[in-house]
Design a protein around this motif. Structure first.
Motif, PDB file in Angstrom:
ATOM      1  N   GLU A 178       0.841  -1.200   0.000  1.00 21.57           N
ATOM      2  CA  GLU A 178       0.000   0.000   0.000  1.00 21.57           C
ATOM      3  C   GLU A 178       0.879   1.254   0.000  1.00 21.57           C
ATOM      4  OE1 GLU A 178      -3.063   0.107  -0.512  1.00 21.57           O
ATOM      5  OE2 GLU A 178      -3.816   2.006   0.265  1.00 21.57           O
ATOM      6  N   THR A 179       1.933   1.262   0.801  1.00 16.05           N
ATOM      7  CA  THR A 179       2.870   2.392   0.824  1.00 16.05           C
ATOM      8  C   THR A 179       3.516   2.559  -0.551  1.00 16.05           C
ATOM      9  OG1 THR A 179       3.286   2.021   3.167  1.00 16.05           O
ATOM     10  CG2 THR A 179       4.928   3.313   1.961  1.00 16.05           C
ATOM     11  N   ALA A 180       3.888   1.425  -1.164  1.00 11.19           N
ATOM     12  CA  ALA A 180       4.533   1.473  -2.481  1.00 11.19           C
ATOM     13  C   ALA A 180       3.562   1.932  -3.560  1.00 11.19           C
ATOM     14  CB  ALA A 180       5.108   0.107  -2.843  1.00 11.19           C
ATOM     15  N   ARG A 181       2.277   1.675  -3.353  1.00  8.48           N
ATOM     16  CA  ARG A 181       1.277   2.152  -4.322  1.00  8.48           C
ATOM     17  C   ARG A 181       1.314   3.681  -4.375  1.00  8.48           C
ATOM     18  NH1 ARG A 181      -4.444   3.152  -4.879  1.00  8.48           N
ATOM     19  NH2 ARG A 181      -4.743   3.363  -2.629  1.00  8.48           N
ATOM     20  N   TYR A 182       1.354   4.309  -3.201  1.00  8.95           N
ATOM     21  CA  TYR A 182       1.453   5.776  -3.147  1.00  8.95           C
ATOM     22  C   TYR A 182       2.829   6.242  -3.635  1.00  8.95           C
ATOM     23  CZ  TYR A 182      -2.689   5.577  -0.095  1.00  8.95           C
ATOM     24  OH  TYR A 182      -3.934   5.368   0.412  1.00  8.95           O
ATOM     25  N   LEU A 183       3.867   5.615  -3.093  1.00 10.52           N
ATOM     26  CA  LEU A 183       5.227   6.031  -3.413  1.00 10.52           C
ATOM     27  C   LEU A 183       5.505   5.852  -4.904  1.00 10.52           C
ATOM     28  CD1 LEU A 183       7.921   7.026  -2.342  1.00 10.52           C
ATOM     29  CD2 LEU A 183       8.458   4.682  -1.621  1.00 10.52           C
ATOM     30  N   GLY A 184       5.022   4.745  -5.474  1.00 12.14           N
ATOM     31  CA  GLY A 184       5.241   4.480  -6.895  1.00 12.14           C
ATOM     32  C   GLY A 184       4.585   5.536  -7.768  1.00 12.14           C
ATOM     33  N   ALA A 185       3.366   5.956  -7.399  1.00  7.28           N
ATOM     34  CA  ALA A 185       2.692   7.001  -8.169  1.00  7.28           C
ATOM     35  C   ALA A 185       3.494   8.304  -8.078  1.00  7.28           C
ATOM     36  CB  ALA A 185       1.270   7.214  -7.664  1.00  7.28           C
ATOM     37  N   GLY A 186       4.001   8.613  -6.873  1.00  7.07           N
ATOM     38  CA  GLY A 186       4.777   9.843  -6.692  1.00  7.07           C
ATOM     39  C   GLY A 186       6.114   9.795  -7.420  1.00  7.07           C
ATOM     40  N   VAL A 187       6.783   8.658  -7.383  1.00  6.25           N
ATOM     41  CA  VAL A 187       8.065   8.520  -8.087  1.00  6.25           C
ATOM     42  C   VAL A 187       7.839   8.578  -9.599  1.00  6.25           C
ATOM     43  CG1 VAL A 187       9.960   6.909  -8.587  1.00  6.25           C
ATOM     44  CG2 VAL A 187       9.273   7.325  -6.217  1.00  6.25           C
ATOM     45  N   ALA A 188       6.749   7.981 -10.062  1.00  6.62           N
ATOM     46  CA  ALA A 188       6.423   8.062 -11.494  1.00  6.62           C
ATOM     47  C   ALA A 188       6.230   9.516 -11.920  1.00  6.62           C
ATOM     48  CB  ALA A 188       5.171   7.242 -11.805  1.00  6.62           C
ATOM     49  N   ASP A 189       5.623  10.318 -11.044  1.00 10.91           N
ATOM     50  CA  ASP A 189       5.470  11.755 -11.346  1.00 10.91           C
ATOM     51  C   ASP A 189       6.832  12.405 -11.566  1.00 10.91           C
ATOM     52  OD1 ASP A 189       2.784  11.403 -10.963  1.00 10.91           O
ATOM     53  OD2 ASP A 189       2.702  12.463  -9.044  1.00 10.91           O
ATOM     54  N   LEU A 190       7.795  12.086 -10.691  1.00  8.05           N
ATOM     55  CA  LEU A 190       9.138  12.660 -10.818  1.00  8.05           C
ATOM     56  C   LEU A 190       9.799  12.211 -12.119  1.00  8.05           C
ATOM     57  CD1 LEU A 190      10.319  12.125  -7.129  1.00  8.05           C
ATOM     58  CD2 LEU A 190       9.855  14.326  -8.224  1.00  8.05           C
ATOM     59  N   ILE A 191       9.582  10.954 -12.484  1.00  7.76           N
ATOM     60  CA  ILE A 191      10.176  10.416 -13.717  1.00  7.76           C
ATOM     61  C   ILE A 191       9.555  11.095 -14.937  1.00  7.76           C
ATOM     62  CG2 ILE A 191      10.306   8.329 -15.157  1.00  7.76           C
ATOM     63  CD1 ILE A 191      10.659   6.737 -12.522  1.00  7.76           C
ATOM     64  N   ASN A 192       8.224  11.225 -14.938  1.00  2.94           N
ATOM     65  CA  ASN A 192       7.554  11.859 -16.091  1.00  2.94           C
ATOM     66  C   ASN A 192       7.941  13.330 -16.215  1.00  2.94           C
ATOM     67  OD1 ASN A 192       6.327   9.438 -16.576  1.00  2.94           O
ATOM     68  ND2 ASN A 192       4.292  10.062 -15.923  1.00  2.94           N
ATOM     69  N   LEU A 193       8.020  14.022 -15.083  1.00  6.19           N
ATOM     70  CA  LEU A 193       8.306  15.459 -15.135  1.00  6.19           C
ATOM     71  C   LEU A 193       9.766  15.744 -15.455  1.00  6.19           C
ATOM     72  CD1 LEU A 193       7.233  18.355 -14.707  1.00  6.19           C
ATOM     73  CD2 LEU A 193       7.918  18.147 -12.309  1.00  6.19           C
ATOM     74  N   LEU A 194      10.690  14.985 -14.833  1.00  6.96           N
ATOM     75  CA  LEU A 194      12.104  15.367 -14.893  1.00  6.96           C
ATOM     76  C   LEU A 194      12.949  14.475 -15.793  1.00  6.96           C
ATOM     77  CD1 LEU A 194      12.483  16.188 -11.117  1.00  6.96           C
ATOM     78  CD2 LEU A 194      12.422  17.841 -12.984  1.00  6.96           C
ATOM     79  N   ASN A 195      12.466  13.281 -16.137  1.00  7.26           N
ATOM     80  CA  ASN A 195      13.202  12.375 -17.017  1.00  7.26           C
ATOM     81  C   ASN A 195      14.640  12.137 -16.514  1.00  7.26           C
ATOM     82  OD1 ASN A 195      14.246  12.542 -20.534  1.00  7.26           O
ATOM     83  ND2 ASN A 195      13.777  10.775 -19.312  1.00  7.26           N
ATOM     84  N   PRO A 196      14.762  11.695 -15.236  1.00  8.42           N
ATOM     85  CA  PRO A 196      16.106  11.491 -14.673  1.00  8.42           C
ATOM     86  C   PRO A 196      16.718  10.162 -15.108  1.00  8.42           C
ATOM     87  CG  PRO A 196      14.473  10.889 -13.046  1.00  8.42           C
ATOM     88  CD  PRO A 196      13.696  11.381 -14.270  1.00  8.42           C
ATOM     89  N   GLU A 197      18.034  10.059 -14.939  1.00  9.27           N
ATOM     90  CA  GLU A 197      18.735   8.815 -15.275  1.00  9.27           C
ATOM     91  C   GLU A 197      18.614   7.814 -14.121  1.00  9.27           C
ATOM     92  OE1 GLU A 197      22.616   9.772 -16.683  1.00  9.27           O
ATOM     93  OE2 GLU A 197      23.174   7.686 -17.026  1.00  9.27           O
ATOM     94  N   VAL A 198      18.490   8.346 -12.903  1.00  7.20           N
ATOM     95  CA  VAL A 198      18.387   7.445 -11.754  1.00  7.20           C
ATOM     96  C   VAL A 198      17.536   8.100 -10.666  1.00  7.20           C
ATOM     97  CG1 VAL A 198      20.556   8.290 -10.714  1.00  7.20           C
ATOM     98  CG2 VAL A 198      19.730   6.013 -10.124  1.00  7.20           C
ATOM     99  N   VAL A 199      16.734   7.270  -9.980  1.00  7.76           N
ATOM    100  CA  VAL A 199      16.000   7.696  -8.789  1.00  7.76           C
ATOM    101  C   VAL A 199      16.560   6.886  -7.623  1.00  7.76           C
ATOM    102  CG1 VAL A 199      13.759   7.806  -7.621  1.00  7.76           C
ATOM    103  CG2 VAL A 199      13.909   8.232 -10.096  1.00  7.76           C
ATOM    104  N   VAL A 200      17.026   7.578  -6.594  1.00  4.46           N
ATOM    105  CA  VAL A 200      17.659   6.925  -5.450  1.00  4.46           C
ATOM    106  C   VAL A 200      16.721   7.020  -4.255  1.00  4.46           C
ATOM    107  CG1 VAL A 200      19.751   6.825  -4.051  1.00  4.46           C
ATOM    108  CG2 VAL A 200      19.833   7.882  -6.318  1.00  4.46           C
ATOM    109  N   LEU A 201      16.418   5.892  -3.625  1.00  2.00           N
ATOM    110  CA  LEU A 201      15.632   5.914  -2.391  1.00  2.00           C
ATOM    111  C   LEU A 201      16.592   5.967  -1.214  1.00  2.00           C
ATOM    112  CD1 LEU A 201      12.866   3.234  -3.150  1.00  2.00           C
ATOM    113  CD2 LEU A 201      12.953   5.646  -3.794  1.00  2.00           C
TER     114      LEU A 201
END
Lengths: 413, 413
Positions: free
Chosen positions: A312-335
């Motif tokens: 459930e936490t990952a469902r929220y976190l995944g949607a938020g991380v996807a937002d960062l990927i779509n907006l910024l197009n980064p090479e890496v996302v670090v948790l």
């Protein structure tokens, strides 16, 4: 916004030292290949770092019949750096050599009532003194002290503008610290410290654009764009925890509703658990650390409630991380940060699954999602890195003999 | 990610020409003050632009008793630029002088069945030929042609990777265009074209960090960070329309739910209207333009349903814009594209109100939210700007006589 030729020289110097620390030892030829700079530029920058005694010549490597190549490495005795992680409940100081290995540590607990600025300053000064004494380092060899404090920080004026948990407003912290600490001081916050640590020593090193997602009590996203930290116009970029994920959702302490932080910060994860299983034995009311630890252990044992909470936490976190990927197009996302490191691989696997459901195909294909590879406290490491960057910047002023006076007095951009 | 000294020289040349266009005419002293560059650097860059005949000496200004200062201005006859806005229903070409004034226009309508690559290429070639003939410009004076096409575009390879409305996949568009157009060609998409137009000629000019929010059928956020366009690692940054605002909300054509675009793109606004007033006379089913126009007129007349639709749209848009402000801490947010220009001030006023409810106080205080001040088609202006940037970049290669061969062959970063 303007980048002057001094900015680019400083950035190139950072980059070359970063690669020397990574390759330790390495050759000028390898540095040129890794940085994309010309061999002549690399040779000049290496010469400057040798003059500063930050690096040394350490021998030669065989180059298959050709002329042997000179190798350079970090000079461990060339100086020391201190990084201080000031958190709500502790002050943690570490002293590093120039390869950013930890030489000594000191930790001071802070009681809830000890959050007045002069008390915090006293703790920081004590921790810095203790760590220098423990390492047996002369004061003259300490190149700088980086201090990370929670909340909104103006690094240029040295003012802690706002720390909600301490009710601090516009505290002139750098000035107060300078009454006790004579080394050059650098003030910033944990989000930017973690990001610069990843940029120099972690998963963002050598990457074009990276996002460092900090999961702790608070939540943020440090942005490493174009090889440097994106600070924004008033140095507050990265407040991803306060972006809306669920319009009209959970109330956040910022006054808004549905912020990312209310679903994936430690108190948000406790709320996810409470909603799924109100009487769960995993829930330690009022104790975030114990609850997250209990969740991590239960996940390792295959506990279905714990697994559901992580999903459930990952469902929220995944949607938020996807937002960062779509907006910024980064090479890496670090948790990064303590919640990410405790929930570890099981959280990462669920986040990757959730991101795949939300992100656009093309930017997703260009992005890697990883846990922070930094094994020690990233905040004190990042704070020390600010001190290292400061030393490299100011060394540029002191050692440069050529060039017009104008460029020396130009304001930093 | 690496910025070489050639990158910085190119960026400085952009900045100086931008200021000359803005000040037209202006002095070297004013340029130095406006850019933060030294007078010596400005004099060198101005000399290069004079050599390129992009600018000319236009006289002197009185400097209150001192030596009169030489003024430079754009050379209107120094060259021409063509920008082409290829949309789903039309091809719009404009020819500009070097001050980016429109000299001639040509527009070709495209029927729904005419979206095969060779048909689109034929329309573009016809529009470019028409606009050059109408302006009476010799081919040799055209410095370049910028072409904006919808969807995902790889500007380096010249491939239109994905255009959903035309079902295009990996179309080698630049190669096809080059069979008909002999001028240097530059391919990109409308989001980035609008952003670079704001950066050079609009509300982002001279600002540190800016976000250009495009409100049309699709929705995006162009990011102008550190004085340049942030493209991301695979050139797809800015897909803000596909960030989640309402988890599990409206279904989006991207496959995700609750995307910003489904609430504030033209079809999303039609849906907002439908939900508030299902049988509204303002609704023109299947016709976005007519519906948005009807809404704009009804708002001007104080129609309560239309006002409510704008408020509801601004509620979503304000939350999304607040997210951009919290995450990126920009100096300005620009509302651009046809939906923003038609709904205009009433939408802007409601968005500002909604943003204030959602954004954090400190980054909000540092940000201005404005409508795009560009009076003409920002897409063709931006496309022409890509051609101008290309001409300035390649002129750097051709005119430079000094410097090591290495830096001339270094790959652009």
């Amino acid at each position: 916004m303007k980048r002057t030729s001094r900015d680019i020289r400083t950035a190139n110097r950072y980059e070359v030292l970063r690669r020397i620390i990574a390759g330790n030892p390495t050759s000028r030829q390898e540095l040129a290949a890794a940085t994309g700079l010309s061999l002549a530029t690399v040779a000049t920058l290496v010469g400057e770092l040798l003059d500063l005694r930050m690096i040394t010549e350490v021998g030669f490597e065989d180059s298959e019949g050709g002329r042997p190549r000179g190798l350079v490495g970090v000079n461990p005795t060339g100086g020391a750096l201190i990084g201080v992680d000031v958190a709500e409940t502790y002050v943690h100081a570490e002293l590093f050599d120039l390869a950013l290995n930890v030489v000594a540590r000191a930790e001071v607990d802070m009681e809830p009532g000890e959050s007045r600025p002069e008390q915090v300053v006293g703790h920081v000064a004590a921790a810095v003194g203790a760590v220098a004494a423990r390492a047996g380092v002369e004061a003259a060899r300490v190149l700088g002290v980086g201090v990370s404090v929670p909340g909104q920080v103006d690094r240029d004026t040295g003012v802690a503008e706002y720390a909600p948990n301490w009710n601090w407003h516009d505290v002139p912290l750098l000035g107060l610290l300078a009454e006790h600490i004579t080394h050059p001081l650098y003030l910033d916050n944990p989000l930017r410290a973690c990001t610069v640590a990843e940029l120099w020593f972690g998963a963002a090193r050598g990457r074009g654009d990276a996002v460092v997602v900090n999961l702790g009590t608070g939540v943020g996203a440090g942005l490493a764009l174009g090889g440097g930290l994106h600070r924004g116009v008033s140095n507050s970029a990265g407040e991803w925890g306060h972006t809306t994920l669920v319009l009209d959702g959970r109330l956040c302490h910022c006054g808004n509703h549905g912020c990312v932080e209310t679903y994936v910060g430690a108190p948000g994860i406790m709320q996810n658990l409470r909603e799924l299983s109100p009487g769960s034995r995993l829930l330690h009311p009022g104790d975030q650390t114990a609850t997250i630890d209990a969740l991590a252990h239960a996940v390792a044992e295959g506990d279905p409630v714990a697994l559901k909470v992580v999903q459930e936490t990952a469902r929220y976190l995944g949607a938020g991380v996807a937002d960062l990927i779509n907006l910024l197009n980064p090479e890496v996302v670090v948790l990064s940060s303590w919640v990410a490191s405790r929930l570890g691989e099981p959280l990462l696997a669920e986040v990757r699954r959730a991101v795949t459901r939300h992100a656009l195909r093309r930017p997703l294909a260009a992005t890697e999602i990883v846990l922070s590879p930094i094994p020690t406290d990233p905040v004190s490491l990042g704070a020390a890195t600010f001190a290292l960057e400061g030393a490299l910047r100011s060394a540029g002023h002191r050692t440069r003999s050529a060039g017009p006076a104008r460029s020396r007095t130009a304001p930093p951009s």
